[in-house]
Design a protein around this motif. Structure first.
Motif, PDB file in Angstrom:
ATOM      1  N   ARG A  10     -66.506 -33.290  44.519  1.00 57.84           N
ATOM      2  CA  ARG A  10     -66.133 -32.387  45.660  1.00 57.84           C
ATOM      3  C   ARG A  10     -67.035 -32.921  46.740  1.00 57.84           C
ATOM      4  N   CYS A  11     -66.596 -32.737  47.959  1.00 56.91           N
ATOM      5  CA  CYS A  11     -67.277 -32.947  49.107  1.00 56.91           C
ATOM      6  C   CYS A  11     -68.441 -31.816  49.384  1.00 56.91           C
ATOM      7  N   GLY A  12     -69.614 -32.133  49.537  1.00 52.43           N
ATOM      8  CA  GLY A  12     -70.476 -30.935  49.767  1.00 52.43           C
ATOM      9  C   GLY A  12     -71.388 -31.285  51.166  1.00 52.43           C
ATOM     10  N   THR A  13     -72.497 -30.421  51.232  1.00 52.44           N
ATOM     11  CA  THR A  13     -73.176 -30.264  52.457  1.00 52.44           C
ATOM     12  C   THR A  13     -73.564 -31.779  53.011  1.00 52.44           C
ATOM     13  N   PHE A  14     -73.458 -32.016  54.281  1.00 50.17           N
ATOM     14  CA  PHE A  14     -73.725 -33.220  55.020  1.00 50.17           C
ATOM     15  C   PHE A  14     -72.961 -34.411  54.620  1.00 50.17           C
ATOM     16  N   GLY A  15     -71.718 -33.928  54.306  1.00 54.31           N
ATOM     17  CA  GLY A  15     -71.040 -35.444  53.595  1.00 54.31           C
ATOM     18  C   GLY A  15     -71.333 -35.608  52.282  1.00 54.31           C
ATOM     19  N   GLY A  16     -72.167 -34.970  51.489  1.00 52.40           N
ATOM     20  CA  GLY A  16     -72.464 -35.293  50.030  1.00 52.40           C
ATOM     21  C   GLY A  16     -71.516 -34.984  49.126  1.00 52.40           C
ATOM     22  N   ARG A  30     -68.747 -26.231  34.445  1.00 52.05           N
ATOM     23  CA  ARG A  30     -70.045 -25.272  34.121  1.00 52.05           C
ATOM     24  C   ARG A  30     -70.943 -25.169  35.411  1.00 52.05           C
ATOM     25  N   GLY A  31     -70.968 -26.384  36.092  1.00 51.22           N
ATOM     26  CA  GLY A  31     -71.674 -26.429  37.088  1.00 51.22           C
ATOM     27  C   GLY A  31     -71.751 -27.608  38.135  1.00 51.22           C
ATOM     28  N   PHE A  32     -72.467 -28.150  39.152  1.00 57.23           N
ATOM     29  CA  PHE A  32     -72.412 -29.205  39.702  1.00 57.23           C
ATOM     30  C   PHE A  32     -73.572 -29.733  40.021  1.00 57.23           C
ATOM     31  N   GLU A  33     -73.734 -30.882  40.132  1.00 55.16           N
ATOM     32  CA  GLU A  33     -74.993 -31.585  40.510  1.00 55.16           C
ATOM     33  C   GLU A  33     -74.713 -32.338  41.896  1.00 55.16           C
ATOM     34  N   GLN A  34     -75.767 -32.047  42.888  1.00 53.95           N
ATOM     35  CA  GLN A  34     -75.552 -32.267  44.483  1.00 53.95           C
ATOM     36  C   GLN A  34     -76.244 -33.510  44.702  1.00 53.95           C
ATOM     37  N   ARG A  35     -75.686 -34.290  45.431  1.00 53.79           N
ATOM     38  CA  ARG A  35     -76.427 -35.577  46.211  1.00 53.79           C
ATOM     39  C   ARG A  35     -76.045 -35.642  47.638  1.00 53.79           C
ATOM     40  N   TRP A  36     -76.873 -35.724  48.576  1.00 50.96           N
ATOM     41  CA  TRP A  36     -76.518 -36.175  49.892  1.00 50.96           C
ATOM     42  C   TRP A  36     -77.657 -36.926  50.507  1.00 50.96           C
ATOM     43  N   LYS A  38     -78.845 -37.176  54.996  1.00 51.91           N
ATOM     44  CA  LYS A  38     -78.551 -37.163  56.262  1.00 51.91           C
ATOM     45  C   LYS A  38     -79.946 -37.771  57.108  1.00 51.91           C
ATOM     46  N   ASP A  39     -79.312 -38.404  58.057  1.00 51.20           N
ATOM     47  CA  ASP A  39     -80.194 -39.079  58.955  1.00 51.20           C
ATOM     48  C   ASP A  39     -81.250 -40.098  58.031  1.00 51.20           C
ATOM     49  N   GLY A  40     -80.769 -40.618  57.168  1.00 46.87           N
ATOM     50  CA  GLY A  40     -81.686 -41.530  56.106  1.00 46.87           C
ATOM     51  C   GLY A  40     -82.621 -40.776  55.244  1.00 46.87           C
ATOM     52  N   GLU A  41     -82.390 -39.474  55.184  1.00 46.18           N
ATOM     53  CA  GLU A  41     -82.912 -38.862  54.208  1.00 46.18           C
ATOM     54  C   GLU A  41     -82.389 -38.167  53.146  1.00 46.18           C
ATOM     55  N   LYS A  42     -82.703 -38.477  52.037  1.00 41.54           N
ATOM     56  CA  LYS A  42     -81.856 -38.226  50.627  1.00 41.54           C
ATOM     57  C   LYS A  42     -82.438 -37.200  49.906  1.00 41.54           C
ATOM     58  N   ASN A  43     -81.508 -36.109  49.482  1.00 38.04           N
ATOM     59  CA  ASN A  43     -82.127 -34.911  48.577  1.00 38.04           C
ATOM     60  C   ASN A  43     -82.495 -35.437  47.145  1.00 38.04           C
ATOM     61  N   LYS A  44     -83.216 -34.905  46.857  1.00 37.97           N
ATOM     62  CA  LYS A  44     -83.530 -34.984  45.280  1.00 37.97           C
ATOM     63  C   LYS A  44     -82.094 -34.192  44.631  1.00 37.97           C
ATOM     64  N   ALA A  45     -81.730 -34.822  43.300  1.00 35.44           N
ATOM     65  CA  ALA A  45     -80.702 -34.209  42.741  1.00 35.44           C
ATOM     66  C   ALA A  45     -80.758 -32.893  42.457  1.00 35.44           C
ATOM     67  N   ARG A  46     -79.871 -32.063  43.007  1.00 33.92           N
ATOM     68  CA  ARG A  46     -79.881 -30.293  42.687  1.00 33.92           C
ATOM     69  C   ARG A  46     -78.785 -30.088  41.893  1.00 33.92           C
ATOM     70  N   PHE A  47     -79.109 -28.975  41.323  1.00 29.90           N
ATOM     71  CA  PHE A  47     -77.995 -28.427  40.663  1.00 29.90           C
ATOM     72  C   PHE A  47     -77.668 -27.066  40.950  1.00 29.90           C
ATOM     73  N   ALA A  48     -76.320 -26.653  40.796  1.00 30.30           N
ATOM     74  CA  ALA A  48     -75.868 -25.371  41.391  1.00 30.30           C
ATOM     75  C   ALA A  48     -76.614 -24.228  40.506  1.00 30.30           C
ATOM     76  N   LYS A  49     -77.098 -23.335  41.534  1.00 26.33           N
ATOM     77  CA  LYS A  49     -77.468 -21.972  40.851  1.00 26.33           C
ATOM     78  C   LYS A  49     -76.741 -21.392  39.780  1.00 26.33           C
ATOM     79  N   GLY A  50     -77.024 -20.874  38.903  1.00 29.10           N
ATOM     80  CA  GLY A  50     -76.238 -20.211  37.555  1.00 29.10           C
ATOM     81  C   GLY A  50     -75.202 -21.077  36.968  1.00 29.10           C
ATOM     82  N   GLY A  51     -75.345 -22.329  37.467  1.00 34.78           N
ATOM     83  CA  GLY A  51     -74.468 -23.365  36.443  1.00 34.78           C
ATOM     84  C   GLY A  51     -75.451 -24.067  35.250  1.00 34.78           C
ATOM     85  N   ARG A  52     -74.663 -24.507  34.378  1.00 34.81           N
ATOM     86  CA  ARG A  52     -75.155 -25.118  33.309  1.00 34.81           C
ATOM     87  C   ARG A  52     -74.910 -26.542  33.140  1.00 34.81           C
TER      88      ARG A  52
END
Length: 93
Positions: A10-16, A30-36, A38-52
């Motif tokens: 799925r498409c997430g925040t900042f086109g992630g 069960r949940g989603f891992e998020q990667r994005w 923005k402006d050359g800054e990468k997030n650390k891998a995050r996981f959806a709250k409440g997900g497994r």
């Protein structure tokens, strides 16, 4: 890539990208891992709250004769895209 992995992404925040993690027995999400990035800054891998956490998997269990195991969903997707024209028999985890 077309729609080959559309049910897992799925498409997430900042086109992630949001990578689905599924229950391996039922196939339910069960949940989603998020990667994005923005402006050359990468997030650390995050996981959806409440997900497994489980696994982010690309490919078909029934037709796969090869398995590629990666550190993250993003790595698995990158390899799957790179091999797309040459391999359709692989499960990327």
């Amino acid at each position: 890539m077309g729609n080959r992995f559309a049910s897992e992404l799925r498409c997430g925040t900042f086109g992630g990208i949001l990578f689905a993690h599924r229950d391996l027995e039922t196939g339910d999400i069960r949940g989603f891992e998020q990667r994005w990035e923005k402006d050359g800054e990468k997030n650390k891998a995050r996981f959806a709250k409440g997900g497994r956490k489980s696994l982010s998997i690309f490919g078909e269990f029934q037709s796969s004769i090869r398995l590629v195991v990666c550190k993250s969903g993003l790595d698995a997707l990158a390899i799957a895209i790179a091999e797309l024209r040459h391999r359709s028999d692989t499960l990327y985890v």
